[in-house]
Motif scaffolding. Structure first.
Motif, short mmCIF file in Angstrom:
data_model
loop_
_atom_site.label_atom_id
_atom_site.label_comp_id
_atom_site.label_asym_id
_atom_site.label_seq_id
_atom_site.Cartn_x
_atom_site.Cartn_y
_atom_site.Cartn_z
N ARG A 8 0.85 -1.19 0.00
CA ARG A 8 0.00 0.00 0.00
C ARG A 8 0.88 1.24 0.00
N LEU A 9 0.60 2.15 -0.89
CA LEU A 9 1.36 3.39 -1.02
C LEU A 9 0.43 4.58 -0.96
N LEU A 10 0.74 5.52 -0.08
CA LEU A 10 0.01 6.79 0.02
C LEU A 10 0.99 7.91 -0.27
N GLN A 11 0.62 8.80 -1.16
CA GLN A 11 1.50 9.90 -1.53
C GLN A 11 0.69 11.15 -1.81
N GLY A 12 1.14 12.28 -1.26
CA GLY A 12 0.42 13.52 -1.47
C GLY A 12 1.35 14.72 -1.42
N PHE A 13 0.99 15.76 -2.21
CA PHE A 13 1.76 17.01 -2.27
C PHE A 13 0.77 18.16 -2.16
N SER A 14 0.96 19.03 -1.19
CA SER A 14 0.01 20.12 -1.00
C SER A 14 0.01 21.08 -2.19
N SER A 15 1.12 21.16 -2.92
CA SER A 15 1.20 22.09 -4.05
C SER A 15 0.25 21.71 -5.18
N THR A 16 -0.17 20.45 -5.24
CA THR A 16 -1.08 20.02 -6.31
C THR A 16 -2.53 20.41 -6.03
N GLY A 17 -2.85 20.62 -4.75
CA GLY A 17 -4.21 21.00 -4.40
C GLY A 17 -5.21 19.87 -4.42
N ILE A 18 -4.74 18.63 -4.53
CA ILE A 18 -5.65 17.48 -4.52
C ILE A 18 -5.30 16.57 -3.36
N PRO A 19 -6.27 15.77 -2.86
CA PRO A 19 -6.01 14.89 -1.72
C PRO A 19 -4.93 13.86 -2.07
N PRO A 20 -4.28 13.30 -1.04
CA PRO A 20 -3.28 12.26 -1.28
C PRO A 20 -3.88 11.06 -2.00
N ASN A 21 -3.08 10.46 -2.87
CA ASN A 21 -3.52 9.27 -3.61
C ASN A 21 -3.05 8.01 -2.91
N VAL A 22 -3.87 6.97 -2.98
CA VAL A 22 -3.55 5.69 -2.37
C VAL A 22 -3.58 4.61 -3.44
N VAL A 23 -2.52 3.83 -3.50
CA VAL A 23 -2.43 2.71 -4.44
C VAL A 23 -2.16 1.45 -3.62
N ALA A 24 -3.03 0.44 -3.78
CA ALA A 24 -2.88 -0.82 -3.05
C ALA A 24 -2.89 -1.98 -4.04
N SER A 25 -2.14 -3.01 -3.71
CA SER A 25 -2.10 -4.18 -4.60
C SER A 25 -1.94 -5.46 -3.79
N TYR A 26 -2.50 -6.53 -4.33
CA TYR A 26 -2.39 -7.86 -3.74
C TYR A 26 -1.81 -8.81 -4.78
N TYR A 27 -1.14 -9.82 -4.33
CA TYR A 27 -0.67 -10.83 -5.28
C TYR A 27 -0.52 -12.16 -4.56
N ALA A 28 -0.59 -13.23 -5.34
CA ALA A 28 -0.44 -14.59 -4.81
C ALA A 28 0.05 -15.47 -5.95
N GLY A 29 0.79 -16.50 -5.62
CA GLY A 29 1.32 -17.36 -6.66
C GLY A 29 1.80 -18.70 -6.13
N VAL A 30 1.95 -19.63 -7.05
CA VAL A 30 2.46 -20.96 -6.73
C VAL A 30 3.54 -21.29 -7.75
N SER A 31 4.67 -21.81 -7.28
CA SER A 31 5.74 -22.18 -8.19
C SER A 31 6.39 -23.48 -7.72
N ARG A 32 7.05 -24.14 -8.64
CA ARG A 32 7.74 -25.39 -8.33
C ARG A 32 8.99 -25.49 -9.18
N TRP A 33 10.06 -25.97 -8.58
CA TRP A 33 11.29 -26.12 -9.35
C TRP A 33 11.51 -27.59 -9.69
N PHE A 34 12.16 -27.80 -10.86
CA PHE A 34 12.41 -29.15 -11.36
C PHE A 34 13.91 -29.31 -11.65
N ASN A 35 14.41 -30.46 -11.42
CA ASN A 35 15.80 -30.77 -11.72
C ASN A 35 15.80 -31.80 -12.86
N PHE A 36 16.15 -31.35 -14.07
CA PHE A 36 16.11 -32.23 -15.24
C PHE A 36 17.41 -32.99 -15.45
N PHE A 37 18.43 -32.72 -14.64
CA PHE A 37 19.72 -33.38 -14.83
C PHE A 37 20.16 -34.07 -13.55
#
Length: 235
Positions: A206-235
């Motif tokens: 989650r990232l919140l960032q704001g600058f008073s010089s822009t005159g707009i409220p701070p922006n918030v960016v959030a992200s989720y992720y998930a994954g599955v992986s497996r390694w193989f030995n071919f030799f």
């Protein structure tokens, strides 16, 4: 150690003299380990534009083991000054501490900085040596801010790793064109579990960032992720 250098033109009227010194320290007091260092530099130039620049930096750390827990603390700082450029000094300090054991660790930090520079495509950069800054230069920016950070990590069971961190920064910038109060905070959580040759991962940021010089409220960016992986030995 101390190093001194000098360069001059054939006329002997223009020269550059530099001084660089540093000292280091390490000692063990019983169960305490202490380290430290200090550096100082000074340069005087009369080529093209006459100026004097100087600066110093320092760092130190302390660590100790309390039973099964390790503790450490550190501090560092630096300051630089260009005498011919009004306000062209920079200053920074940082402190951190942490505790760690076999399966968990936590840390915290604090830093602050102030100074001046020129706004470029890479952000605020230091004033080039030998380029005096007028009292009210266009594009010349004064800045200052503080940052707090926290982190924790754990391996509660075999194959499972969990960690997270959070940092928040408050800063101010000022120039002839505008001034701004800035705010930024960022947090991340990461989890990984390994079962045989399979890795399960998940996270949140989650990232919140704001600058008073822009005159707009701070922006918030959030992200989720998930994954599955497996390694193989071919030799």
């Amino acid at each position: 150690g101390i190093n001194i250098s000098k360069s001059s033109l054939s006329s002997g009227r223009e020269s550059m003299t530099g001084l660089l010194s540093n000292v280091g320290y390490f000692r063990r007091f019983g169960a305490w380990d202490v380290t430290g260092s200090f550096n100082y530099s000074r340069n005087v130039q009369t080529f093209l534009v006459a100026y004097t620049s100087s600066g110093y930096s320092y760092s130190g750390s302390v660590s100790r083991r309390f039973g099964r827990v390790n503790w450490n603390g550190s501090a560092s700082g630096s300051k630089s000054l260009l005498s011919q450029a009004l306000g062209s000094d920079t200053f920074s300090q940082s402190y951190s501490t942490g505790l760690s054991s076999r399966w968990v660790g936590v840390s915290a930090g604090y830093s602050r900085a102030r100074g001046s520079g020129i706004l470029t495509s890479q952000g605020i950069t230091a004033v080039p040596l030998g380029v005096p800054a007028p009292e009210s230069p266009i594009g010349f920016i004064f800045y200052g801010g503080t940052t707090y950070s926290f982190g924790a990590g754990s391996t509660p069971i075999k194959g499972l790793t969990v960690n997270g961190n959070y940092a928040t920064t408050r800063s101010d910038t000022f120039s002839d064109a505008s001034s701004s109060n800035n705010r930024m905070s960022q947090g991340n959580v990461f989890l990984q579990y390994m079962f045989r040759k399979v890795y399960f991962t998940a996270g949140y940021s989650r990232l919140l960032q704001g600058f008073s010089s822009t005159g707009i409220p701070p922006n918030v960016v959030a992200s989720y992720y998930a994954g599955v992986s497996r390694w193989f030995n071919f030799f």
